[in-house]
Design a protein around this motif. Sequence first.
Motif, PDB file in Angstrom:
ATOM      1  N   LEU A  39       0.088   6.016  13.092  1.00 23.46           N
ATOM      2  CA  LEU A  39      -1.233   5.597  13.554  1.00 23.46           C
ATOM      3  C   LEU A  39      -2.100   6.839  13.711  1.00 23.46           C
ATOM      4  O   LEU A  39      -1.668   7.844  14.293  1.00 23.46           O
ATOM      5  CB  LEU A  39      -1.115   4.855  14.888  1.00 23.46           C
ATOM      6  N   LEU A  40      -3.313   6.778  13.183  1.00 25.86           N
ATOM      7  CA  LEU A  40      -4.267   7.871  13.396  1.00 25.86           C
ATOM      8  C   LEU A  40      -4.979   7.653  14.733  1.00 25.86           C
ATOM      9  O   LEU A  40      -5.287   8.595  15.447  1.00 25.86           O
ATOM     10  CB  LEU A  40      -5.288   7.930  12.257  1.00 25.86           C
ATOM     11  N   ASP A  41      -5.269   6.407  15.042  1.00 26.86           N
ATOM     12  CA  ASP A  41      -5.780   5.999  16.359  1.00 26.86           C
ATOM     13  C   ASP A  41      -5.476   4.510  16.504  1.00 26.86           C
ATOM     14  O   ASP A  41      -4.747   3.957  15.681  1.00 26.86           O
ATOM     15  CB  ASP A  41      -7.280   6.332  16.499  1.00 26.86           C
ATOM     16  N   ASP A  42      -6.024   3.879  17.545  1.00 21.88           N
ATOM     17  CA  ASP A  42      -5.646   2.481  17.820  1.00 21.88           C
ATOM     18  C   ASP A  42      -6.179   1.489  16.790  1.00 21.88           C
ATOM     19  O   ASP A  42      -5.848   0.301  16.819  1.00 21.88           O
ATOM     20  CB  ASP A  42      -6.169   2.057  19.206  1.00 21.88           C
ATOM     21  N   GLU A  43      -7.012   1.978  15.877  1.00 24.63           N
ATOM     22  CA  GLU A  43      -7.640   1.079  14.900  1.00 24.63           C
ATOM     23  C   GLU A  43      -7.281   1.422  13.463  1.00 24.63           C
ATOM     24  O   GLU A  43      -7.742   0.765  12.531  1.00 24.63           O
ATOM     25  CB  GLU A  43      -9.179   1.180  15.039  1.00 24.63           C
ATOM     26  N   THR A  44      -6.469   2.478  13.302  1.00 22.07           N
ATOM     27  CA  THR A  44      -6.311   3.041  11.958  1.00 22.07           C
ATOM     28  C   THR A  44      -4.882   3.500  11.704  1.00 22.07           C
ATOM     29  O   THR A  44      -4.293   4.205  12.519  1.00 22.07           O
ATOM     30  CB  THR A  44      -7.242   4.266  11.788  1.00 22.07           C
ATOM     31  N   MET A  45      -4.333   3.096  10.576  1.00 20.59           N
ATOM     32  CA  MET A  45      -3.000   3.552  10.173  1.00 20.59           C
ATOM     33  C   MET A  45      -3.108   4.394   8.903  1.00 20.59           C
ATOM     34  O   MET A  45      -3.901   4.077   8.016  1.00 20.59           O
ATOM     35  CB  MET A  45      -2.091   2.342   9.925  1.00 20.59           C
ATOM     36  N   LEU A  46      -2.290   5.447   8.861  1.00 16.81           N
ATOM     37  CA  LEU A  46      -2.187   6.273   7.656  1.00 16.81           C
ATOM     38  C   LEU A  46      -0.834   6.005   7.001  1.00 16.81           C
ATOM     39  O   LEU A  46       0.192   6.002   7.684  1.00 16.81           O
ATOM     40  CB  LEU A  46      -2.277   7.752   8.030  1.00 16.81           C
ATOM     41  N   ILE A  47      -0.840   5.764   5.703  1.00 18.87           N
ATOM     42  CA  ILE A  47       0.412   5.721   4.948  1.00 18.87           C
ATOM     43  C   ILE A  47       0.301   6.780   3.863  1.00 18.87           C
ATOM     44  O   ILE A  47      -0.658   6.797   3.089  1.00 18.87           O
ATOM     45  CB  ILE A  47       0.678   4.329   4.336  1.00 18.87           C
ATOM     46  N   SER A  48       1.264   7.693   3.854  1.00 14.52           N
ATOM     47  CA  SER A  48       1.258   8.738   2.840  1.00 14.52           C
ATOM     48  C   SER A  48       1.923   8.202   1.583  1.00 14.52           C
ATOM     49  O   SER A  48       2.992   7.604   1.631  1.00 14.52           O
ATOM     50  CB  SER A  48       1.993   9.972   3.357  1.00 14.52           C
ATOM     51  N   ASP A  49       1.257   8.406   0.457  1.00 15.17           N
ATOM     52  CA  ASP A  49       1.751   7.875  -0.817  1.00 15.17           C
ATOM     53  C   ASP A  49       2.507   8.957  -1.579  1.00 15.17           C
ATOM     54  O   ASP A  49       1.902   9.911  -2.070  1.00 15.17           O
ATOM     55  CB  ASP A  49       0.544   7.379  -1.635  1.00 15.17           C
ATOM     56  N   GLN A  50       3.817   8.789  -1.622  1.00 15.29           N
ATOM     57  CA  GLN A  50       4.632   9.652  -2.480  1.00 15.29           C
ATOM     58  C   GLN A  50       5.088   8.895  -3.722  1.00 15.29           C
ATOM     59  O   GLN A  50       5.190   9.460  -4.806  1.00 15.29           O
ATOM     60  CB  GLN A  50       5.879  10.154  -1.729  1.00 15.29           C
ATOM     61  N   PHE A  51       5.401   7.617  -3.535  1.00 14.64           N
ATOM     62  CA  PHE A  51       6.086   6.861  -4.594  1.00 14.64           C
ATOM     63  C   PHE A  51       5.372   5.558  -4.948  1.00 14.64           C
ATOM     64  O   PHE A  51       5.947   4.699  -5.617  1.00 14.64           O
ATOM     65  CB  PHE A  51       7.523   6.555  -4.146  1.00 14.64           C
ATOM     66  N   MET A  52       4.141   5.377  -4.488  1.00 14.17           N
ATOM     67  CA  MET A  52       3.466   4.107  -4.773  1.00 14.17           C
ATOM     68  C   MET A  52       3.238   3.979  -6.275  1.00 14.17           C
ATOM     69  O   MET A  52       2.915   4.950  -6.954  1.00 14.17           O
ATOM     70  CB  MET A  52       2.125   4.030  -4.051  1.00 14.17           C
ATOM     71  N   ASN A  53       3.378   2.757  -6.746  1.00  7.42           N
ATOM     72  CA  ASN A  53       3.226   2.492  -8.167  1.00  7.42           C
ATOM     73  C   ASN A  53       2.299   1.270  -8.283  1.00  7.42           C
ATOM     74  O   ASN A  53       1.082   1.399  -8.335  1.00  7.42           O
ATOM     75  CB  ASN A  53       4.634   2.262  -8.739  1.00  7.42           C
ATOM     76  N   LYS A  54       2.887   0.078  -8.250  1.00  7.65           N
ATOM     77  CA  LYS A  54       2.074  -1.138  -8.310  1.00  7.65           C
ATOM     78  C   LYS A  54       1.153  -1.246  -7.087  1.00  7.65           C
ATOM     79  O   LYS A  54       0.012  -1.723  -7.213  1.00  7.65           O
ATOM     80  CB  LYS A  54       3.003  -2.354  -8.391  1.00  7.65           C
ATOM     81  N   THR A  55       1.636  -0.797  -5.932  1.00  2.98           N
ATOM     82  CA  THR A  55       0.783  -0.831  -4.733  1.00  2.98           C
ATOM     83  C   THR A  55      -0.534  -0.111  -5.005  1.00  2.98           C
ATOM     84  O   THR A  55      -1.613  -0.630  -4.704  1.00  2.98           O
ATOM     85  CB  THR A  55       1.513  -0.165  -3.546  1.00  2.98           C
ATOM     86  N   MET A  56      -0.448   1.084  -5.595  1.00  2.00           N
ATOM     87  CA  MET A  56      -1.669   1.864  -5.851  1.00  2.00           C
ATOM     88  C   MET A  56      -2.551   1.179  -6.900  1.00  2.00           C
ATOM     89  O   MET A  56      -3.773   1.129  -6.746  1.00  2.00           O
ATOM     90  CB  MET A  56      -1.282   3.285  -6.277  1.00  2.00           C
ATOM     91  N   LYS A  57      -1.907   0.619  -7.940  1.00  2.00           N
ATOM     92  CA  LYS A  57      -2.703  -0.108  -8.952  1.00  2.00           C
ATOM     93  C   LYS A  57      -3.445  -1.273  -8.308  1.00  2.00           C
ATOM     94  O   LYS A  57      -4.606  -1.542  -8.613  1.00  2.00           O
ATOM     95  CB  LYS A  57      -1.793  -0.609 -10.080  1.00  2.00           C
ATOM     96  N   ASN A  58      -2.746  -1.975  -7.400  1.00  2.00           N
ATOM     97  CA  ASN A  58      -3.409  -3.091  -6.713  1.00  2.00           C
ATOM     98  C   ASN A  58      -4.552  -2.606  -5.827  1.00  2.00           C
ATOM     99  O   ASN A  58      -5.623  -3.232  -5.781  1.00  2.00           O
ATOM    100  CB  ASN A  58      -2.397  -3.874  -5.882  1.00  2.00           C
ATOM    101  N   LEU A  59      -4.335  -1.488  -5.120  1.00  2.00           N
ATOM    102  CA  LEU A  59      -5.375  -0.984  -4.211  1.00  2.00           C
ATOM    103  C   LEU A  59      -6.632  -0.578  -4.970  1.00  2.00           C
ATOM    104  O   LEU A  59      -7.735  -0.631  -4.427  1.00  2.00           O
ATOM    105  CB  LEU A  59      -4.853   0.199  -3.387  1.00  2.00           C
ATOM    106  N   GLU A  60      -6.467  -0.182  -6.218  1.00  2.00           N
ATOM    107  CA  GLU A  60      -7.649   0.152  -7.029  1.00  2.00           C
ATOM    108  C   GLU A  60      -8.498  -1.092  -7.295  1.00  2.00           C
ATOM    109  O   GLU A  60      -9.703  -1.003  -7.486  1.00  2.00           O
ATOM    110  CB  GLU A  60      -7.207   0.794  -8.357  1.00  2.00           C
TER     111      GLU A  60
END
Lengths: 132, 132
Positions: A39-60
């Motif tokens: 959590l970066l703060d109570d309203e925000t989460m950070l996920i670090s992308d090392q291995f995202m594949n389809k997830t990243m394509k979907n986020l685009e």
Amino acid sequence: MVKLTEEIKESLKGVKTIYMATCSNDCIPNVAPMGAYKLLDDETMLISDQFMNKTMKNLEQNQKVAISYWGEKGGYQIKGVAVVHKDDDVFKEDVEWIKSVMPKLTPKSAVVIRITEVYSIKPGTEAGKKIL
Amino acid sequence: MVKLTEEIKESLKGVKTIYMATCSNDCIPNVAPMGAYKLLDDETMLISDQFMNKTMKNLEQNQKVAISYWGEKGGYQIKGVAVVHKDDDVFKEDVEWIKSVMPKLTPKSAVVIRITEVYSIKPGTEAGKKIL
């Protein structure tokens, strides 16, 4: 925008793996385990992308995400909207964080999720109830 | 249609919770933990619905699902197409099964998933690779 309660934040502590669902513009869901999150703060989460594949394509295509987890203190489903950061200060901070906690990993991008809703996933009559 | 390998089937054994993602027709993802699941055969998974809420609403609109899990022998992402059964023999068998393994629970429906694809979710260069 919602603010996570102490109870929700406590339930996340010690949870090694959270599951993040995304979906493509043609509504095909994808779900993958994520280990490098905080959590970066109570309203925000950070996920670090090392291995995202389809997830990243979907986020685009579609920035809406859903995250579920279950730990020793229960779990929740968190929904939100993701912004992908590369070559900026947010990404640099992500790289520094990963270097300090998982030095063998090399981030490709930093996914910052603005939390919009939280739901109960507790088995029973509360299942699916909107909490925030 | 694909057939799960022995390695994939082994990895599922002993996994208490799998995470199933669905998405609505307007492409909003949802992901929820599922505990009452089993393979019916190498091509088909059954998930008994006791507490589904948004998952079931999404399945009424869009039958595509994605399931991820991680256990002692690794994990995979399984994609498939779901059919919801109520008031038929499939549902009756589901009710009998749940009665024998989790007698306090009362199924509302039986979700039968025809497996169409399997992906690696192993961290590293294999992450996201299509296995089946």
